[in-house]
Write a protein that holds these residues in place. Structure first.
Motif, mmCIF file in Angstrom:
data_model
loop_
_atom_site.group_PDB
_atom_site.id
_atom_site.type_symbol
_atom_site.label_atom_id
_atom_site.label_comp_id
_atom_site.label_asym_id
_atom_site.label_seq_id
_atom_site.Cartn_x
_atom_site.Cartn_y
_atom_site.Cartn_z
ATOM 1 N N GLU A 85 6.494 -19.189 -25.490
ATOM 2 C CA GLU A 85 7.385 -18.729 -26.549
ATOM 3 C C GLU A 85 7.117 -19.476 -27.856
ATOM 4 O OE1 GLU A 85 11.471 -18.916 -25.317
ATOM 5 O OE2 GLU A 85 11.394 -16.830 -24.669
ATOM 6 N N CYS A 86 6.866 -20.774 -27.756
ATOM 7 C CA CYS A 86 6.572 -21.551 -28.962
ATOM 8 C C CYS A 86 5.313 -21.040 -29.654
ATOM 9 C CB CYS A 86 6.384 -23.024 -28.606
ATOM 10 S SG CYS A 86 7.870 -23.861 -28.033
ATOM 11 N N LEU A 87 4.307 -20.655 -28.869
ATOM 12 C CA LEU A 87 3.050 -20.183 -29.432
ATOM 13 C C LEU A 87 3.154 -18.741 -29.906
ATOM 14 C CD1 LEU A 87 0.685 -21.732 -26.763
ATOM 15 C CD2 LEU A 87 1.082 -22.560 -29.079
ATOM 16 N N ALA A 88 3.999 -17.959 -29.255
ATOM 17 C CA ALA A 88 4.139 -16.553 -29.637
ATOM 18 C C ALA A 88 4.902 -16.400 -30.939
ATOM 19 C CB ALA A 88 4.853 -15.782 -28.531
ATOM 20 N N THR A 89 5.662 -17.416 -31.301
ATOM 21 C CA THR A 89 6.490 -17.343 -32.500
ATOM 22 C C THR A 89 5.718 -17.854 -33.703
ATOM 23 O OG1 THR A 89 8.438 -17.763 -31.134
ATOM 24 C CG2 THR A 89 8.699 -18.014 -33.507
ATOM 25 N N GLY A 90 5.261 -16.940 -34.536
ATOM 26 C CA GLY A 90 4.634 -17.345 -35.785
ATOM 27 C C GLY A 90 3.127 -17.258 -35.812
ATOM 28 N N CYS A 91 2.440 -17.456 -34.674
ATOM 29 C CA CYS A 91 0.973 -17.488 -34.737
ATOM 30 C C CYS A 91 0.309 -16.720 -33.604
ATOM 31 C CB CYS A 91 0.480 -18.933 -34.739
ATOM 32 S SG CYS A 91 0.948 -19.887 -33.287
ATOM 33 N N GLU A 92 1.042 -15.850 -32.934
ATOM 34 C CA GLU A 92 0.491 -15.144 -31.779
ATOM 35 C C GLU A 92 -0.691 -14.258 -32.155
ATOM 36 O OE1 GLU A 92 1.947 -12.114 -28.208
ATOM 37 O OE2 GLU A 92 3.277 -12.590 -29.871
ATOM 38 N N ARG A 93 -0.551 -13.476 -33.224
ATOM 39 C CA ARG A 93 -1.601 -12.516 -33.573
ATOM 40 C C ARG A 93 -2.898 -13.204 -33.975
ATOM 41 N NH1 ARG A 93 1.567 -7.861 -37.159
ATOM 42 N NH2 ARG A 93 2.953 -7.126 -35.478
ATOM 43 N N THR A 94 -2.787 -14.237 -34.810
ATOM 44 C CA THR A 94 -4.006 -14.906 -35.263
ATOM 45 C C THR A 94 -4.708 -15.614 -34.112
ATOM 46 O OG1 THR A 94 -2.599 -16.751 -35.964
ATOM 47 C CG2 THR A 94 -3.307 -15.219 -37.659
ATOM 48 N N LEU A 95 -3.945 -16.197 -33.200
ATOM 49 C CA LEU A 95 -4.566 -16.857 -32.055
ATOM 50 C C LEU A 95 -5.267 -15.846 -31.155
ATOM 51 C CD1 LEU A 95 -2.214 -19.688 -30.730
ATOM 52 C CD2 LEU A 95 -4.448 -19.887 -31.822
ATOM 53 N N ALA A 96 -4.630 -14.702 -30.931
ATOM 54 C CA ALA A 96 -5.243 -13.679 -30.083
ATOM 55 C C ALA A 96 -6.555 -13.191 -30.689
ATOM 56 C CB ALA A 96 -4.273 -12.520 -29.887
ATOM 57 N N THR A 97 -6.570 -13.006 -32.011
ATOM 58 C CA THR A 97 -7.789 -12.561 -32.687
ATOM 59 C C THR A 97 -8.875 -13.627 -32.626
ATOM 60 O OG1 THR A 97 -6.447 -11.233 -34.204
ATOM 61 C CG2 THR A 97 -8.721 -11.670 -34.856
ATOM 62 N N LEU A 98 -8.500 -14.880 -32.818
ATOM 63 C CA LEU A 98 -9.467 -15.972 -32.757
ATOM 64 C C LEU A 98 -10.062 -16.094 -31.360
ATOM 65 C CD1 LEU A 98 -10.888 -18.435 -33.977
ATOM 66 C CD2 LEU A 98 -8.861 -19.796 -33.392
ATOM 67 N N LYS A 99 -9.246 -15.954 -30.336
ATOM 68 C CA LYS A 99 -9.739 -16.039 -28.964
ATOM 69 C C LYS A 99 -10.790 -14.963 -28.692
ATOM 70 C CE LYS A 99 -6.528 -16.178 -25.888
ATOM 71 N NZ LYS A 99 -5.222 -15.863 -25.267
ATOM 72 N N LYS A 100 -10.548 -13.751 -29.197
ATOM 73 C CA LYS A 100 -11.515 -12.670 -29.008
ATOM 74 C C LYS A 100 -12.825 -12.983 -29.720
ATOM 75 C CE LYS A 100 -8.070 -8.985 -28.446
ATOM 76 N NZ LYS A 100 -7.495 -7.741 -29.035
ATOM 77 N N CYS A 101 -12.725 -13.543 -30.925
ATOM 78 C CA CYS A 101 -13.927 -13.860 -31.694
ATOM 79 C C CYS A 101 -14.767 -14.921 -30.987
ATOM 80 C CB CYS A 101 -13.547 -14.339 -33.092
ATOM 81 S SG CYS A 101 -14.970 -14.792 -34.128
ATOM 82 N N THR A 102 -14.148 -16.006 -30.556
ATOM 83 C CA THR A 102 -14.914 -17.078 -29.914
ATOM 84 C C THR A 102 -15.535 -16.609 -28.602
ATOM 85 O OG1 THR A 102 -12.878 -17.929 -28.879
ATOM 86 C CG2 THR A 102 -13.560 -18.926 -30.969
ATOM 87 N N ALA A 103 -14.856 -15.688 -27.915
ATOM 88 C CA ALA A 103 -15.427 -15.146 -26.683
ATOM 89 C C ALA A 103 -16.620 -14.244 -26.989
ATOM 90 C CB ALA A 103 -14.359 -14.379 -25.909
ATOM 91 N N GLN A 104 -16.481 -13.392 -28.000
ATOM 92 C CA GLN A 104 -17.564 -12.476 -28.365
ATOM 93 C C GLN A 104 -18.784 -13.221 -28.899
ATOM 94 O OE1 GLN A 104 -15.622 -9.863 -31.139
ATOM 95 N NE2 GLN A 104 -14.647 -8.617 -29.541
ATOM 96 N N LYS A 105 -18.555 -14.327 -29.596
ATOM 97 C CA LYS A 105 -19.654 -15.110 -30.156
ATOM 98 C C LYS A 105 -20.282 -16.055 -29.138
ATOM 99 C CE LYS A 105 -19.180 -13.501 -34.369
ATOM 100 N NZ LYS A 105 -20.216 -12.667 -35.022
ATOM 101 N N GLY A 106 -19.726 -16.079 -27.932
ATOM 102 C CA GLY A 106 -20.296 -16.903 -26.872
ATOM 103 C C GLY A 106 -20.088 -18.387 -27.060
ATOM 104 N N CYS A 107 -18.983 -18.774 -27.677
ATOM 105 C CA CYS A 107 -18.716 -20.200 -27.885
ATOM 106 C C CYS A 107 -18.476 -20.899 -26.548
ATOM 107 C CB CYS A 107 -17.492 -20.381 -28.778
ATOM 108 S SG CYS A 107 -17.780 -19.975 -30.510
ATOM 109 N N PRO A 108 -19.206 -21.977 -26.274
ATOM 110 C CA PRO A 108 -18.947 -22.730 -25.043
ATOM 111 C C PRO A 108 -17.678 -23.562 -25.165
ATOM 112 C CG PRO A 108 -20.676 -23.792 -26.314
ATOM 113 C CD PRO A 108 -20.346 -22.508 -27.028
ATOM 114 N N SER A 109 -17.079 -23.850 -24.031
ATOM 115 C CA SER A 109 -15.820 -24.596 -24.039
ATOM 116 C C SER A 109 -15.986 -26.014 -24.551
ATOM 117 C CB SER A 109 -15.228 -24.628 -22.622
ATOM 118 O OG SER A 109 -14.954 -23.326 -22.167
ATOM 119 N N ASP A 110 -17.189 -26.587 -24.379
ATOM 120 C CA ASP A 110 -17.384 -27.993 -24.726
ATOM 121 C C ASP A 110 -17.983 -28.188 -26.119
ATOM 122 O OD1 ASP A 110 -19.850 -26.945 -24.178
ATOM 123 O OD2 ASP A 110 -20.487 -28.541 -22.810
#
Length: 272
Positions: A59-84
């Motif tokens: 709930e804390c994360l969904a309030t205020g920044c949910e959309r931008t985080l969801a978009t960023l997660k998709k970008c880093t996954a599509q660009k093949g960013c490694p976790s480390d």
């Protein structure tokens, strides 16, 4: 221990919606997070620091920044960013990463790896059986309507693995990691809240009195130490007991929600 049916339900639903702060403080923290103007920042991390379970963090994360985080997660996954690789999101998803988080000015604080050392507590220590590093294993669930369930189940999920450290001096530290699934690959923060683990006021009860907090990690290629507003860390009372080696905290609210912690084993379980 918790009844088997309750324990299984809690694990299946990834823990319940409860915070260290009471309902009024929870609403206040969520309201503060809304002022982040679409970017995740200190207000969101302060809200997370108050949480005892995954639903609250979501709930804390969904309030205020949910959309931008969801978009960023998709970008880093599509660009093949490694976790480390903490620089990948900055290099390959720079505009999105910069828009997802508050700017990172030079931090006025240094990381406090051992925040309890600075508290210099002098009161009676807790019993030895409470001392150590504990990991949340299960929590009872309050009743929720379908509308409540949908409203509180956002797309952004916290990588929730909360730990509670209790030191021999009577200090506690709550640690909540936020990693790939929340912040996008290569980004990570550990949200920490600390204060007094006070068992002296009432028998078989504990007061958790917040005294400070930080969010520490790497975001958009920058090392960050973000101070948290400890004034929002309300004093909270729990019934306290040990049962079959588990630390059991029961909230003193109408819901009487129960939190079951298991002690970590090995050298890392020895408190600093």
């Amino acid at each position: 221990m918790l009844p088997r049916s309750l324990y299984s339900l809690a694990l299946a639903l990834l823990l319940s919606l409860v915070m260290l702060a009471p309902g009024g403080a929870r609403a206040q923290a969520a309201g503060a997070a809304k002022t982040a103007a679409g970017r995740c920042g200190a207000q969101n991390w302060t809200c997370v620091a108050l949480c005892v379970d995954r639903k609250c963090s979501n709930e804390c994360l969904a309030t205020g920044c949910e959309r931008t985080l969801a978009t960023l997660k998709k970008c880093t996954a599509q660009k093949g960013c490694p976790s480390d690789d903490p620089n990948c999101s900055e290099q390959r998803c720079r505009p999105l990463c910069q828009k997802s988080f508050e700017p990172a000015p030079p931090s006025p604080q240094k990381e406090q790896p051992d925040p309890c050392a600075s508290l210099a507590l002098k009161g009676p220590p807790p019993e030895d059986k409470y001392v150590g590093n504990w990991v949340l294993q299960a929590a009872s669930l309050p009743p929720r309507t379908e509308t409540d369930r949908v409203a509180s189940d956002p797309d952004v999920r916290a990588d929730f693995d909360l730990s509670l450290e209790v030191t021999p001096t009577g200090c506690f530290v709550l640690r909540t990691p936020l990693d790939d699934a929340t912040l996008g690959r290569g980004n990570s923060l550990e949200v920490r809240a600390w204060g007094i683990f006070d068992t002296t006021k009432r028998k078989h009860h504990v007061l958790l009195v917040g005294r400070g907090g930080q969010a520490v990690g790497a975001v958009c290629g920058d090392r960050r130490v973000i101070p948290l507003n400890h004034e929002k860390f309300n004093v909270t009372s729990y019934e306290l007991k040990m049962e079959d080696g588990f630390l059991i905290l029961t909230g003193e609210t109408a819901a009487k929600q129960v939190f079951q912690f298991e002690k970590q084993k090995g050298p890392e379980s020895v408190p600093r």
